[in-house]
Scaffold this active site. Structure first.
Site, PDB file in Angstrom:
ATOM      1  N   GLU A  42      47.470  49.515   7.006  1.00 41.06           N
ATOM      2  CA  GLU A  42      46.270  50.117   7.605  1.00 41.06           C
ATOM      3  C   GLU A  42      46.272  49.985   9.120  1.00 41.06           C
ATOM      4  OE1 GLU A  42      44.208  52.066   6.366  1.00 41.06           O
ATOM      5  OE2 GLU A  42      44.605  51.810   4.225  1.00 41.06           O
ATOM      6  N   TYR A 128      36.391  50.209   9.202  1.00 42.27           N
ATOM      7  CA  TYR A 128      37.184  51.023   8.282  1.00 42.27           C
ATOM      8  C   TYR A 128      38.238  50.169   7.557  1.00 42.27           C
ATOM      9  CZ  TYR A 128      41.139  53.541   6.614  1.00 42.27           C
ATOM     10  OH  TYR A 128      42.163  53.926   5.811  1.00 42.27           O
ATOM     11  N   ASP A 146      37.281  57.060   7.522  1.00 47.41           N
ATOM     12  CA  ASP A 146      38.075  57.377   8.711  1.00 47.41           C
ATOM     13  C   ASP A 146      37.651  58.758   9.226  1.00 47.41           C
ATOM     14  OD1 ASP A 146      39.151  59.158   6.942  1.00 47.41           O
ATOM     15  OD2 ASP A 146      41.241  58.577   7.259  1.00 47.41           O
TER      16      ASP A 146
END
Ligand code: SF4
Length: 505
Positions: A42, A128, A146
């Site tokens: 991520e 996020y 996102d």
């Protein structure tokens, strides 16, 4: 994508609810590894394309397969593994966070499971990423929103707002994403009003599906004819109504969802009249006219973030328990689809891009003959500050030129000479020549680096063997952590031969 793996279901571990110490450690170790893998993917994916990240992620995992291995790594090695991904502070923060998580007596190398704790305790993990780790790894009903998801939801809910800067709009879309993931996590569970939804792979799969919808179908230029969720989409319904008005849709008139008049209720949306479509914009998004009139003031006591304000078309449940198949409406014609997609493109709006700042630097390669190998050269390199752009990376000494409209070859050469002379004061410095200019684009900055070569002749004064500045030969510089733009400058120096340049330039 190599980081996408099956969800680790804690209930699949010895199921009588009483894990032995050994079983608990076993589960813990599997979760540690999974959380670490998703976390690294991520962070790498922020601002970087999937195709680029795959190779980096695989090499990273081969080198540091566990969070403990990363915590024990040398700082320079971590930075070096990040080279080429950009935004180097991400590497530093990941490394700091790995050490922190491993040294924490409660966490013992396992990232926290809830989005709140992840955001609070792990450096570099924002809203996020926290949601993504919590949902994908730990099966919690956490929203992961996102840029793609913000776009999809602004269209689904018909919110004509700026999803980058308008806090009310952003909060509303996060609230929607939160309500959706909770509903998905509950599924058909009867106890849906009681506490937190059960852990499962559904939140992770749902979040990733929404992101993928945004990156493949509901892109800035949406392909509504391939979309699986037209029935709940407010932007689609409005576009359909416009196509009907224009006589492009026959008898299959689509009902607009019976939403309340949002404009009067909350003032979240801009006016369509103020939105100007920019056909030449790369990503097809739209922007606001230069001086749009102020938005109406929200009516007192309105509940802007309450999702009951919005209308989701519910799926009909059959008496047999499953979802009934929805009879597909006649597909609108190509022309009608164009009207629909072009209406959907208006969502979300965004302010015109700020102009990227421009900057020029002189990069001074200062060489001396190697003390050990007389035919080789060594160069001064120095380390950038630990904070800011390219934090902690090595570079050839560089100096930012003052902003002016009269930067000329002559003025740049004189700035380079004065900077390099100041740097090695007391030495006999010879100007060798200009090697070229390297343009480099950061997200917020357009940089032009003008590269000059100097040489120290005769006896040398000064100590250049410190932690943050030193002499290094070609081989060592090749291996040093440098930003990609600076590497290009170094290439100019490395490949240059004295016959290549003119000391007059
Ligand atoms: S119908 Fe069109 S605008 Fe709506 S979610 Fe699907 S692709 Fe996006």
């Amino acid at each position: 994508m190599p980081w996408r793996k099956a969800w680790v279901d804690p209930s699949s571990y010895p199921s009588d609810g009483n894990l032995s110490e050994e079983e608990e450690e076993q589960l813990r170790s599997v979760l540690r590894k999974r959380a670490y893998e998703v976390w690294i993917s991520e962070i790498m994916l922020q601002q970087t394309r999937v195709a680029v990240v795959i190779g980096y992620w695989e090499r990273w995992m081969e080198r540091w397969p566990t969070v403990d291995a990363l915590a024990a790594a040398a700082e320079d090695d971590v930075r070096s593994a990040w080279q080429g991904l950009g935004y180097y502070s991400r590497a530093t923060r990941i490394h700091e966070a790995a050490k922190l998580v491993c040294n924490d007596p409660v966490l013992r190398g396992l990232l926290p499971a809830t989005a709140e704790e992840l955001e609070k305790k792990v450096p570099g993990v924002g809203r996020y990423t926290a949601g993504a780790i919590s949902a994908i790894v730990f099966g919690r009903a956490a929203a992961m929103v996102d840029g793609n998801v913000l776009r999809v939801l602004s269209r689904q809910l018909g919110i004509l707002g700026d999803v980058k800067t308008d806090k009310k709009v952003i909060d509303t879309l996060w609230a929607a994403a939160d309500a959706l993931v909770k509903a998905v996590a509950w599924g058909n569970d009867e106890r849906r009003e009681e506490g937190e939804p059960p852990l499962s792979d559904r939140p992770g799969r749902w979040g990733q599906a929404l992101m993928e919808l945004g990156s493949t179908v509901c892109t800035p230029k949406p392909n509504c004819s391939a979309c699986p969720v037209t029935d709940t989409c407010r932007a689609y319904a409005e576009g359909h109504a416009l196509a009907t008005e224009a006589g492009l849709v026959g008898s299959s008139k689509k009902q607009l969802p019976a939403a309340p008049d949002i404009e009067e209720l909350c003032g979240l949306c801009e006016y369509f009249e103020d939105v100007v479509e920019l056909d030449d914009e790369e990503d097809g998004t739209v922007t606001l006219a230069d001086n749009p009139p102020a938005k109406p003031k929200p009516v007192k006591d309105t509940k802007q973030s309450k999702l009951s304000s919005f209308f989701f078309t519910p799926t009909t449940r059959s008496s047999k328990g499953g979802d009934e198949e929805v009879t597909p409406a006649t597909k609108p014609s190509l022309e009608a689809m164009e009207v629909i997609a072009s209406h959907a493109r208006k969502f979300p709006v965004r302010k015109p891009k700020k102009k990227v700042r421009e900057e020029e630097t002189v990069v001074c390669a200062i060489r001396r003959e190697s003390l050990l190998e007389p035919l080789e050269y060594e160069y001064i390199i120095h380390r950038r500050p630990e904070k800011g752009l390219l934090a902690g990376m090595w570079e050839l000494p560089s100096h930012v030129l003052p902003e002016s409209n009269d930067s000329t070859p002559k003025s740049r050469k004189s700035a380079a000479i004065s900077y390099a002379s100041g740097l090695v004061r007391g030495n006999d410095l010879k100007y060798v020549g200009k090697l070229g200019s390297v343009p480099w684009l950061f997200s917020h900055l357009k940089l032009t680096m003008h590269v000059y070569l100097f040489e120290i002749v005769g006896y040398q004064q000064g100590n250049w063997d410190g932690k943050d500045a030193r002499w290094a030969d070609t081989e060592k510089i090749n291996l040093e952590n440098m930003g990609t733009g600076m590497k290009k400058c170094w290439e100019l120096v490395r490949r240059s031969r004295d016959s290549d340049y003119n000391s007059e330039s």
